[in-house]
Motif scaffolding. Structure first.
Motif, PDB file in Angstrom:
ATOM      1  N   ALA A  84       0.804  -1.164  -0.023  1.00 16.09           N
ATOM      2  CA  ALA A  84       0.024  -0.061  -0.010  1.00 16.09           C
ATOM      3  C   ALA A  84       0.678   1.239   0.011  1.00 16.09           C
ATOM      4  O   ALA A  84       0.626   2.137  -0.524  1.00 16.09           O
ATOM      5  CB  ALA A  84      -1.060  -0.071   1.170  1.00 16.09           C
ATOM      6  N   ILE A  85       2.164   1.287   0.824  1.00 17.77           N
ATOM      7  CA  ILE A  85       2.796   2.344   0.922  1.00 17.77           C
ATOM      8  C   ILE A  85       3.791   2.447  -0.678  1.00 17.77           C
ATOM      9  O   ILE A  85       3.554   3.739  -1.167  1.00 17.77           O
ATOM     10  CB  ILE A  85       3.957   2.353   1.975  1.00 17.77           C
ATOM     11  CG1 ILE A  85       3.302   2.291   3.269  1.00 17.77           C
ATOM     12  CG2 ILE A  85       5.030   3.235   1.693  1.00 17.77           C
ATOM     13  CD1 ILE A  85       4.146   1.901   4.529  1.00 17.77           C
ATOM     14  N   THR A 122       2.452   1.686  -3.377  1.00 20.21           N
ATOM     15  CA  THR A 122       1.523   2.016  -4.724  1.00 20.21           C
ATOM     16  C   THR A 122       1.176   3.435  -4.360  1.00 20.21           C
ATOM     17  O   THR A 122       1.107   4.221  -5.312  1.00 20.21           O
ATOM     18  CB  THR A 122       0.001   0.955  -4.242  1.00 20.21           C
ATOM     19  OG1 THR A 122       0.285  -0.239  -4.429  1.00 20.21           O
ATOM     20  CG2 THR A 122      -0.997   1.646  -5.372  1.00 20.21           C
ATOM     21  N   GLN A 123       0.685   3.901  -2.966  1.00 19.83           N
ATOM     22  CA  GLN A 123       0.533   5.161  -2.909  1.00 19.83           C
ATOM     23  C   GLN A 123       1.442   6.053  -3.281  1.00 19.83           C
ATOM     24  O   GLN A 123       1.653   7.139  -4.131  1.00 19.83           O
ATOM     25  CB  GLN A 123       0.403   5.386  -1.244  1.00 19.83           C
ATOM     26  CG  GLN A 123       0.057   6.941  -1.122  1.00 19.83           C
ATOM     27  CD  GLN A 123      -0.284   7.318   0.349  1.00 19.83           C
ATOM     28  OE1 GLN A 123       0.104   6.448   1.209  1.00 19.83           O
ATOM     29  NE2 GLN A 123      -0.705   8.436   0.846  1.00 19.83           N
ATOM     30  N   SER A 124       3.137   5.868  -3.052  1.00 20.86           N
ATOM     31  CA  SER A 124       4.334   6.611  -3.735  1.00 20.86           C
ATOM     32  C   SER A 124       4.245   6.431  -5.258  1.00 20.86           C
ATOM     33  O   SER A 124       4.696   7.397  -5.806  1.00 20.86           O
ATOM     34  CB  SER A 124       5.600   5.753  -3.162  1.00 20.86           C
ATOM     35  OG  SER A 124       5.607   5.748  -1.702  1.00 20.86           O
ATOM     36  N   ARG A 125       4.000   5.511  -5.515  1.00 17.94           N
ATOM     37  CA  ARG A 125       4.079   5.151  -7.145  1.00 17.94           C
ATOM     38  C   ARG A 125       3.165   6.095  -7.905  1.00 17.94           C
ATOM     39  O   ARG A 125       3.023   6.594  -9.164  1.00 17.94           O
ATOM     40  CB  ARG A 125       3.960   3.923  -7.630  1.00 17.94           C
ATOM     41  CG  ARG A 125       5.140   3.155  -7.208  1.00 17.94           C
ATOM     42  CD  ARG A 125       5.282   1.638  -7.632  1.00 17.94           C
ATOM     43  NE  ARG A 125       6.633   0.981  -7.222  1.00 17.94           N
ATOM     44  CZ  ARG A 125       6.761  -0.370  -6.710  1.00 17.94           C
ATOM     45  NH1 ARG A 125       5.364  -0.849  -6.494  1.00 17.94           N
ATOM     46  NH2 ARG A 125       7.815  -0.746  -6.433  1.00 17.94           N
ATOM     47  N   LEU A 126       1.673   6.227  -7.143  1.00 20.15           N
ATOM     48  CA  LEU A 126       0.686   7.178  -7.740  1.00 20.15           C
ATOM     49  C   LEU A 126       0.837   8.838  -7.604  1.00 20.15           C
ATOM     50  O   LEU A 126       0.575   9.377  -8.469  1.00 20.15           O
ATOM     51  CB  LEU A 126      -0.522   6.831  -7.063  1.00 20.15           C
ATOM     52  CG  LEU A 126      -1.248   5.503  -7.402  1.00 20.15           C
ATOM     53  CD1 LEU A 126      -2.429   5.161  -6.273  1.00 20.15           C
ATOM     54  CD2 LEU A 126      -1.545   5.559  -8.793  1.00 20.15           C
ATOM     55  N   HIS A 127       1.430   9.225  -6.494  1.00 20.45           N
ATOM     56  CA  HIS A 127       1.661  10.408  -6.046  1.00 20.45           C
ATOM     57  C   HIS A 127       3.053  10.990  -6.504  1.00 20.45           C
ATOM     58  O   HIS A 127       3.057  12.307  -6.720  1.00 20.45           O
ATOM     59  CB  HIS A 127       1.379  10.660  -4.833  1.00 20.45           C
ATOM     60  CG  HIS A 127      -0.291  10.309  -4.468  1.00 20.45           C
ATOM     61  ND1 HIS A 127      -0.592   9.192  -3.641  1.00 20.45           N
ATOM     62  CD2 HIS A 127      -1.289  10.958  -4.376  1.00 20.45           C
ATOM     63  CE1 HIS A 127      -1.782   9.461  -3.384  1.00 20.45           C
ATOM     64  NE2 HIS A 127      -2.217  10.281  -4.064  1.00 20.45           N
ATOM     65  N   ASN A 128       4.025  10.322  -6.440  1.00 22.29           N
ATOM     66  CA  ASN A 128       5.471  10.843  -6.526  1.00 22.29           C
ATOM     67  C   ASN A 128       5.662  11.514  -7.995  1.00 22.29           C
ATOM     68  O   ASN A 128       6.474  12.476  -8.111  1.00 22.29           O
ATOM     69  CB  ASN A 128       6.269   9.778  -6.286  1.00 22.29           C
ATOM     70  CG  ASN A 128       6.445   9.686  -4.799  1.00 22.29           C
ATOM     71  OD1 ASN A 128       5.906  10.328  -4.058  1.00 22.29           O
ATOM     72  ND2 ASN A 128       7.405   8.676  -4.408  1.00 22.29           N
ATOM     73  N   HIS A 177       5.112  14.826   5.635  1.00 26.64           N
ATOM     74  CA  HIS A 177       3.937  13.952   5.733  1.00 26.64           C
ATOM     75  C   HIS A 177       4.147  12.559   6.311  1.00 26.64           C
ATOM     76  O   HIS A 177       3.449  11.986   6.885  1.00 26.64           O
ATOM     77  CB  HIS A 177       3.376  13.822   4.206  1.00 26.64           C
ATOM     78  CG  HIS A 177       2.414  12.799   3.975  1.00 26.64           C
ATOM     79  ND1 HIS A 177       1.063  12.819   4.413  1.00 26.64           N
ATOM     80  CD2 HIS A 177       2.434  11.681   3.668  1.00 26.64           C
ATOM     81  CE1 HIS A 177       0.319  11.816   4.166  1.00 26.64           C
ATOM     82  NE2 HIS A 177       1.155  10.852   3.627  1.00 26.64           N
ATOM     83  N   ASP A 209       2.269  10.477   9.236  1.00 24.47           N
ATOM     84  CA  ASP A 209       1.736   9.042   8.830  1.00 24.47           C
ATOM     85  C   ASP A 209       1.781   8.160   9.829  1.00 24.47           C
ATOM     86  O   ASP A 209       2.729   7.715  10.588  1.00 24.47           O
ATOM     87  CB  ASP A 209       2.676   8.630   7.592  1.00 24.47           C
ATOM     88  CG  ASP A 209       1.946   7.571   7.022  1.00 24.47           C
ATOM     89  OD1 ASP A 209       1.045   6.891   7.355  1.00 24.47           O
ATOM     90  OD2 ASP A 209       2.005   7.372   5.721  1.00 24.47           O
ATOM     91  N   ARG A 238       1.338   5.288   9.764  1.00 24.98           N
ATOM     92  CA  ARG A 238       2.140   3.864   9.486  1.00 24.98           C
ATOM     93  C   ARG A 238       3.608   3.917   9.815  1.00 24.98           C
ATOM     94  O   ARG A 238       4.206   2.726   9.651  1.00 24.98           O
ATOM     95  CB  ARG A 238       1.899   3.656   7.781  1.00 24.98           C
ATOM     96  CG  ARG A 238       0.590   3.503   7.372  1.00 24.98           C
ATOM     97  CD  ARG A 238       0.332   3.515   5.838  1.00 24.98           C
ATOM     98  NE  ARG A 238       0.822   4.648   5.357  1.00 24.98           N
ATOM     99  CZ  ARG A 238       0.841   5.007   4.066  1.00 24.98           C
ATOM    100  NH1 ARG A 238       0.387   3.943   3.086  1.00 24.98           N
ATOM    101  NH2 ARG A 238       1.126   6.295   3.486  1.00 24.98           N
TER     102      ARG A 238
END
Length: 140
Positions: free
Chosen positions: A21-22, A24-30, A63, A67, A69
């Motif tokens: 999940a971490i 995936t989130q990085s790859r979407l937002h970075n 952030h 976080d 997490r």
């Protein structure tokens, strides 16, 4: 201005799903922020290098500190850079538990690498070695 930030933290949830999940989130937002880097994980520890513009990297690190997490977040190194070393990955990944012990022992007192007990320079040297030995995986 490009900068590189290196930090370590302890994972609150070490399950494969939480780590994915971490990533995936990085790859979407970075990509939109111009952030690249690599995340190493294992033994409940995250070691991450983040590269990009100073403002974007600073905002992302803030952030991460908030976080839920992550806990025990510590800055290992922050520097201005002339070029990216991890520009090929929106967020590459390395499972520290799957590394050859000889690579880890090159930079550590014990076969388990502990970034909390190592300098930022040594932690970055390990990341360089992982890149040189094609241990970093991920999508651009």
């Amino acid at each position: 201005m490009l900068v590189r930030l290196l930090y370590v933290s302890r994972a609150v949830d070490t399950s494969p799903a939480a780590i994915e999940a971490i990533l995936t989130q990085s790859r979407l937002h970075n990509p939109a922020s111009g952030i690249t880097g690599v995340l190493c994980y294992g033994g409940g520890i995250f070691l991450q290098a983040i590269e990009g513009g100073r403002s974007a990297v600073s905002e992302l690190y803030g952030h991460i500190q908030r976080d839920a997490r992550h806990k025990d977040v510590e800055l290992l190194a922050f520097e201005e850079i002339s070029e990216r070393r991890f520009g090929g990955w929106t967020m590459g990944q390395v499972n520290l538990a799957k590394l050859n012990h000889s690579i880890v022992l090159k930079y550590s007192e014990k076969p388990e690498f502990d970034p909390y007990a190592a300098s930022g320079r040594v932690s970055f040297a390990l990341l360089e070695e992982l890149m040189a030995t094609a241990s970093i995986i991920g999508r651009a």
